[in-house]
Design a protein around this motif. Structure first.
Motif, PDB file in Angstrom:
ATOM      1  N   LEU A 178       0.845  -1.194   0.000  1.00 14.15           N
ATOM      2  CA  LEU A 178       0.000   0.000   0.000  1.00 14.15           C
ATOM      3  C   LEU A 178       0.877   1.240   0.000  1.00 14.15           C
ATOM      4  CD1 LEU A 178       0.185   0.747   3.256  1.00 14.15           C
ATOM      5  CD2 LEU A 178      -1.571  -0.988   3.373  1.00 14.15           C
ATOM      6  N   SER A 179       0.271   2.365  -0.303  1.00 15.77           N
ATOM      7  CA  SER A 179       1.032   3.610  -0.345  1.00 15.77           C
ATOM      8  C   SER A 179       0.845   4.340   0.990  1.00 15.77           C
ATOM      9  CB  SER A 179       0.543   4.473  -1.503  1.00 15.77           C
ATOM     10  OG  SER A 179       0.982   5.803  -1.296  1.00 15.77           O
ATOM     11  N   PRO A 180       1.855   4.342   1.848  1.00 17.30           N
ATOM     12  CA  PRO A 180       1.700   4.997   3.159  1.00 17.30           C
ATOM     13  C   PRO A 180       1.357   6.471   3.014  1.00 17.30           C
ATOM     14  CG  PRO A 180       3.750   3.725   3.063  1.00 17.30           C
ATOM     15  CD  PRO A 180       3.181   3.717   1.686  1.00 17.30           C
ATOM     16  N   SER A 181       2.001   7.161   2.073  1.00 16.52           N
ATOM     17  CA  SER A 181       1.771   8.612   1.982  1.00 16.52           C
ATOM     18  C   SER A 181       0.340   8.898   1.543  1.00 16.52           C
ATOM     19  CB  SER A 181       2.794   9.270   1.067  1.00 16.52           C
ATOM     20  OG  SER A 181       2.780   8.626  -0.165  1.00 16.52           O
ATOM     21  N   LEU A 182      -0.201   8.069   0.652  1.00 17.02           N
ATOM     22  CA  LEU A 182      -1.582   8.275   0.202  1.00 17.02           C
ATOM     23  C   LEU A 182      -2.550   8.063   1.366  1.00 17.02           C
ATOM     24  CD1 LEU A 182      -3.538   8.766  -2.182  1.00 17.02           C
ATOM     25  CD2 LEU A 182      -3.541   6.285  -2.548  1.00 17.02           C
ATOM     26  N   LEU A 183      -2.323   6.997   2.121  1.00 20.05           N
ATOM     27  CA  LEU A 183      -3.178   6.675   3.272  1.00 20.05           C
ATOM     28  C   LEU A 183      -3.115   7.812   4.303  1.00 20.05           C
ATOM     29  CD1 LEU A 183      -4.824   4.128   3.863  1.00 20.05           C
ATOM     30  CD2 LEU A 183      -2.943   3.316   5.256  1.00 20.05           C
ATOM     31  N   GLU A 184      -1.911   8.315   4.541  1.00 16.21           N
ATOM     32  CA  GLU A 184      -1.730   9.397   5.530  1.00 16.21           C
ATOM     33  C   GLU A 184      -2.445  10.672   5.063  1.00 16.21           C
ATOM     34  OE1 GLU A 184       2.545   9.407   5.746  1.00 16.21           O
ATOM     35  OE2 GLU A 184       2.542   7.475   6.799  1.00 16.21           O
ATOM     36  N   ARG A 185      -2.334  10.949   3.767  1.00 11.39           N
ATOM     37  CA  ARG A 185      -2.992  12.154   3.231  1.00 11.39           C
ATOM     38  C   ARG A 185      -4.513  12.018   3.352  1.00 11.39           C
ATOM     39  NH1 ARG A 185      -1.837  12.550  -2.263  1.00 11.39           N
ATOM     40  NH2 ARG A 185       0.167  11.592  -1.863  1.00 11.39           N
ATOM     41  N   GLN A 186      -5.026  10.840   2.987  1.00 11.76           N
ATOM     42  CA  GLN A 186      -6.486  10.624   3.056  1.00 11.76           C
ATOM     43  C   GLN A 186      -6.979  10.742   4.492  1.00 11.76           C
ATOM     44  OE1 GLN A 186      -6.545   6.753   1.200  1.00 11.76           O
ATOM     45  NE2 GLN A 186      -7.344   7.574  -0.720  1.00 11.76           N
ATOM     46  N   ALA A 187      -6.281  10.097   5.424  1.00 10.29           N
ATOM     47  CA  ALA A 187      -6.695  10.155   6.834  1.00 10.29           C
ATOM     48  C   ALA A 187      -6.575  11.587   7.344  1.00 10.29           C
ATOM     49  CB  ALA A 187      -5.828   9.222   7.676  1.00 10.29           C
ATOM     50  N   GLY A 188      -5.506  12.262   6.954  1.00 13.97           N
ATOM     51  CA  GLY A 188      -5.275  13.654   7.374  1.00 13.97           C
ATOM     52  C   GLY A 188      -6.412  14.561   6.944  1.00 13.97           C
ATOM     53  N   GLU A 189      -6.864  14.398   5.704  1.00 12.35           N
ATOM     54  CA  GLU A 189      -7.952  15.255   5.202  1.00 12.35           C
ATOM     55  C   GLU A 189      -9.249  15.015   5.969  1.00 12.35           C
ATOM     56  OE1 GLU A 189      -8.068  14.698   0.952  1.00 12.35           O
ATOM     57  OE2 GLU A 189      -6.068  15.618   0.824  1.00 12.35           O
ATOM     58  N   VAL A 190      -9.554  13.731   6.203  1.00  6.84           N
ATOM     59  CA  VAL A 190     -10.788  13.394   6.932  1.00  6.84           C
ATOM     60  C   VAL A 190     -10.751  13.989   8.348  1.00  6.84           C
ATOM     61  CG1 VAL A 190     -12.152  11.482   7.889  1.00  6.84           C
ATOM     62  CG2 VAL A 190     -11.085  11.235   5.646  1.00  6.84           C
ATOM     63  N   LEU A 191      -9.622  13.839   9.023  1.00  8.52           N
ATOM     64  CA  LEU A 191      -9.539  14.283  10.435  1.00  8.52           C
ATOM     65  C   LEU A 191      -9.485  15.804  10.536  1.00  8.52           C
ATOM     66  CD1 LEU A 191      -7.133  11.539  11.850  1.00  8.52           C
ATOM     67  CD2 LEU A 191      -9.618  11.706  12.120  1.00  8.52           C
ATOM     68  N   LYS A 192      -8.836  16.425   9.566  1.00  9.07           N
ATOM     69  CA  LYS A 192      -8.763  17.894   9.554  1.00  9.07           C
ATOM     70  C   LYS A 192     -10.176  18.477   9.458  1.00  9.07           C
ATOM     71  CE  LYS A 192      -6.406  21.239   6.785  1.00  9.07           C
ATOM     72  NZ  LYS A 192      -5.573  21.447   5.620  1.00  9.07           N
ATOM     73  N   LYS A 193     -10.964  17.869   8.606  1.00 10.31           N
ATOM     74  CA  LYS A 193     -12.358  18.312   8.426  1.00 10.31           C
ATOM     75  C   LYS A 193     -13.162  18.059   9.701  1.00 10.31           C
ATOM     76  CE  LYS A 193     -14.508  18.054   3.933  1.00 10.31           C
ATOM     77  NZ  LYS A 193     -14.871  17.032   2.977  1.00 10.31           N
ATOM     78  N   ARG A 194     -12.976  16.850  10.280  1.00  7.65           N
ATOM     79  CA  ARG A 194     -13.759  16.468  11.461  1.00  7.65           C
ATOM     80  C   ARG A 194     -13.396  17.339  12.665  1.00  7.65           C
ATOM     81  NH1 ARG A 194     -13.954  10.778  11.406  1.00  7.65           N
ATOM     82  NH2 ARG A 194     -16.004  11.033  10.489  1.00  7.65           N
ATOM     83  N   TRP A 195     -12.111  17.583  12.860  1.00  7.16           N
ATOM     84  CA  TRP A 195     -11.641  18.297  14.057  1.00  7.16           C
ATOM     85  C   TRP A 195     -11.453  19.793  13.852  1.00  7.16           C
ATOM     86  CZ3 TRP A 195      -7.206  14.207  14.878  1.00  7.16           C
ATOM     87  CH2 TRP A 195      -7.700  13.112  15.588  1.00  7.16           C
ATOM     88  N   GLY A 196     -11.211  20.193  12.638  1.00  4.37           N
ATOM     89  CA  GLY A 196     -10.830  21.591  12.387  1.00  4.37           C
ATOM     90  C   GLY A 196      -9.439  21.891  12.940  1.00  4.37           C
ATOM     91  N   SER A 197      -8.589  20.862  13.086  1.00  2.00           N
ATOM     92  CA  SER A 197      -7.230  21.042  13.639  1.00  2.00           C
ATOM     93  C   SER A 197      -6.223  21.170  12.490  1.00  2.00           C
ATOM     94  CB  SER A 197      -6.831  19.836  14.478  1.00  2.00           C
ATOM     95  OG  SER A 197      -7.825  19.529  15.400  1.00  2.00           O
ATOM     96  N   LYS A 198      -5.058  21.748  12.831  1.00  2.00           N
ATOM     97  CA  LYS A 198      -3.987  21.905  11.828  1.00  2.00           C
ATOM     98  C   LYS A 198      -3.223  20.592  11.659  1.00  2.00           C
ATOM     99  CE  LYS A 198      -1.466  25.070  13.617  1.00  2.00           C
ATOM    100  NZ  LYS A 198      -0.496  25.896  14.109  1.00  2.00           N
ATOM    101  N   VAL A 199      -2.716  20.360  10.456  1.00  2.00           N
ATOM    102  CA  VAL A 199      -1.765  19.257  10.272  1.00  2.00           C
ATOM    103  C   VAL A 199      -0.374  19.849  10.444  1.00  2.00           C
ATOM    104  CG1 VAL A 199      -0.768  17.645   8.600  1.00  2.00           C
ATOM    105  CG2 VAL A 199      -3.252  17.915   8.738  1.00  2.00           C
ATOM    106  N   SER A 200       0.440  19.259  11.313  1.00  2.00           N
ATOM    107  CA  SER A 200       1.824  19.728  11.486  1.00  2.00           C
ATOM    108  C   SER A 200       2.750  18.534  11.290  1.00  2.00           C
ATOM    109  CB  SER A 200       2.006  20.342  12.881  1.00  2.00           C
ATOM    110  OG  SER A 200       3.379  20.462  13.155  1.00  2.00           O
ATOM    111  N   LEU A 201       3.572  18.607  10.255  1.00  2.00           N
ATOM    112  CA  LEU A 201       4.457  17.467   9.989  1.00  2.00           C
ATOM    113  C   LEU A 201       5.653  17.460  10.939  1.00  2.00           C
ATOM    114  CD1 LEU A 201       4.532  17.431   6.067  1.00  2.00           C
ATOM    115  CD2 LEU A 201       3.051  16.147   7.609  1.00  2.00           C
ATOM    116  N   SER A 202       6.088  18.659  11.365  1.00  2.00           N
ATOM    117  CA  SER A 202       7.337  18.715  12.142  1.00  2.00           C
ATOM    118  C   SER A 202       7.112  18.729  13.657  1.00  2.00           C
ATOM    119  CB  SER A 202       8.143  19.947  11.729  1.00  2.00           C
ATOM    120  OG  SER A 202       7.323  21.078  11.894  1.00  2.00           O
TER     121      SER A 202
END
Ligand SMILES: C[S@@+](CC[C@H](N)C(=O)[O-])C[C@H]1O[C@@H](n2cnc3c(N)ncnc32)[C@H](O)[C@@H]1O
Length: 310
Positions: free
Chosen positions: A95-119
């Motif tokens: 599987l593509s880890p980066s694709l899965l992470e991006r998809q999960a990130g988008e869903v959670l960002k919408k649900r929580w209204g929280s920022k994504v911080s990679l660092s």
């Protein structure tokens, strides 16, 4: 509460049993589920307390759900200020880890209204994929064990990591007293005291006792070191909760007794009902240790160590 611990590929059995042993030392009712390179614990002990002790853990945290479809991912936790998603693929699936992470990130960002911080995220969401299940884990920090330092080394010493692991396999914890009756340079004592376990070392070689004392002093530790043979154990048997030791591998210049005779005599004198973890050279097995749980650690072609837990 469930927590997860991702294990290395090497020493997987040992790594898993160490985590379970640490948890059981605080919560004897600990239940666990093992999957390849993963342990899921059901315990009252927080994952942080276990991670601060465990030798081989890669990633760990709380289990906060499972998922089949990443677009419906819904961890049951309060929303964090910022987060990042990380994939841990322990399955045979490609599987593509980066694709899965991006998809999960988008869903959670919408649900929580929280920022994504990679660092510098406040929370890491782990997408843990095994062949049987897909878990959602989370951790707000990375906890690593604080290793003691060793200022004087010796060719026959046990390495620091293995020493820590065997101390943990004994299920001894803060306030208990550990005895190492063949302490050598004191590696086991150092690891015990670094985890607030009281420790006593015995070695019949005065030079080794002095090396141990220097190694203890360098860490500002105060474990007691006795220059005597292991028979001294009988005089302190009521003070100790368990024995964790690494037996001689060959005939020492200071004694004519063979390692096999020594291990036989030593094991026959161990006080009953004390926790016991022994390390010895493969081939020195004795019937008294038949029922012990054993692990083998290959070093080189003439040394495989056995760890026996009884
Ligand atoms: C394998 S070494 C232990 C190494 C130690 N784990 C370390 O990391 O340095 C075994 C030790 O047992 C000690 N020893 C051998 N015979 C002994 C006896 N009869 N009583 C006590 N100590 C003994 C040796 O001096 C040696 O330091």
């Amino acid at each position: 509460m469930s927590s997860f611990f991702v294990l290395p590929g090497q020493y997987e059995d040992l790594a898993r049993d160490e985590i379970v042993a640490i948890s059981k030392s605080y919560d004897p009712k600990t239940k666990f589920k093992a999957e390849p390179r993963l342990v899921i614990l059901n315990t009252k002990t927080s994952w942080k307390k276990i991670a601060a002790k465990a030798t081989f853990v890669r990633n760990c945290g709380d289990i906060v759900g499972t998922f089949d479809d990443v677009s419906k991912i819904n961890p049951q936790i309060p929303k964090p200020k910022s987060f990042v998603c990380r994939t841990i693929n322990l399955s045979k699936k490609k599987l593509s880890p980066s694709l899965l992470e991006r998809q999960a990130g988008e869903v959670l960002k919408k649900r929580w209204g929280s920022k994504v911080s990679l660092s510098n995220p406040n929370l890491t969401i782990y997408l843990i994929i095994t062949d049987s299940k897909q878990y959602i884990g989370c951790a707000d920090s990375k906890i690593e064990p604080k290793m003691p330092t060793k200022v004087i080394k010796h060719p026959h010493e046990l390495d620091l990591k293995l020493s820590r692991c065997i101390v943990n396999l004994s299920q001894l914890k803060e306030g208990n007293t550990l005895l190492d009756p063949f302490c050598g340079t004191g590696t086991i004592l150092l690891q015990a005291e670094s985890m607030k376990i009281k420790a006593i070392g015995i070695d019949y070689d005065g030079i080794m006792c002095n090396i141990t004392r220097k190694n203890l002093q360098a860490n500002k530790f105060s474990s007691k070191v006795i220059n005597s043979t292991y028979h001294e154990m009988q005089n302190i048997r009521n003070k100790i909760d368990g024995i964790v030791t690494d037996l001689p591998y060959g005939i020492s210049s200071k004694s004519s007794i063979s390692p096999k005779k020594l291990i036989q005599d030593f094991v026959s004198t161990i006080p009953k009902r004390k926790k016991l973890v022994l390390v010895y050279k493969k081939g020195l097995d004795i019937p008294e240790l038949e029922k012990a749980k054993k692990y083998e650690i290959y070093r080189h072609k003439s040394l495989t160590r056995v760890i026996a837990v009884r």
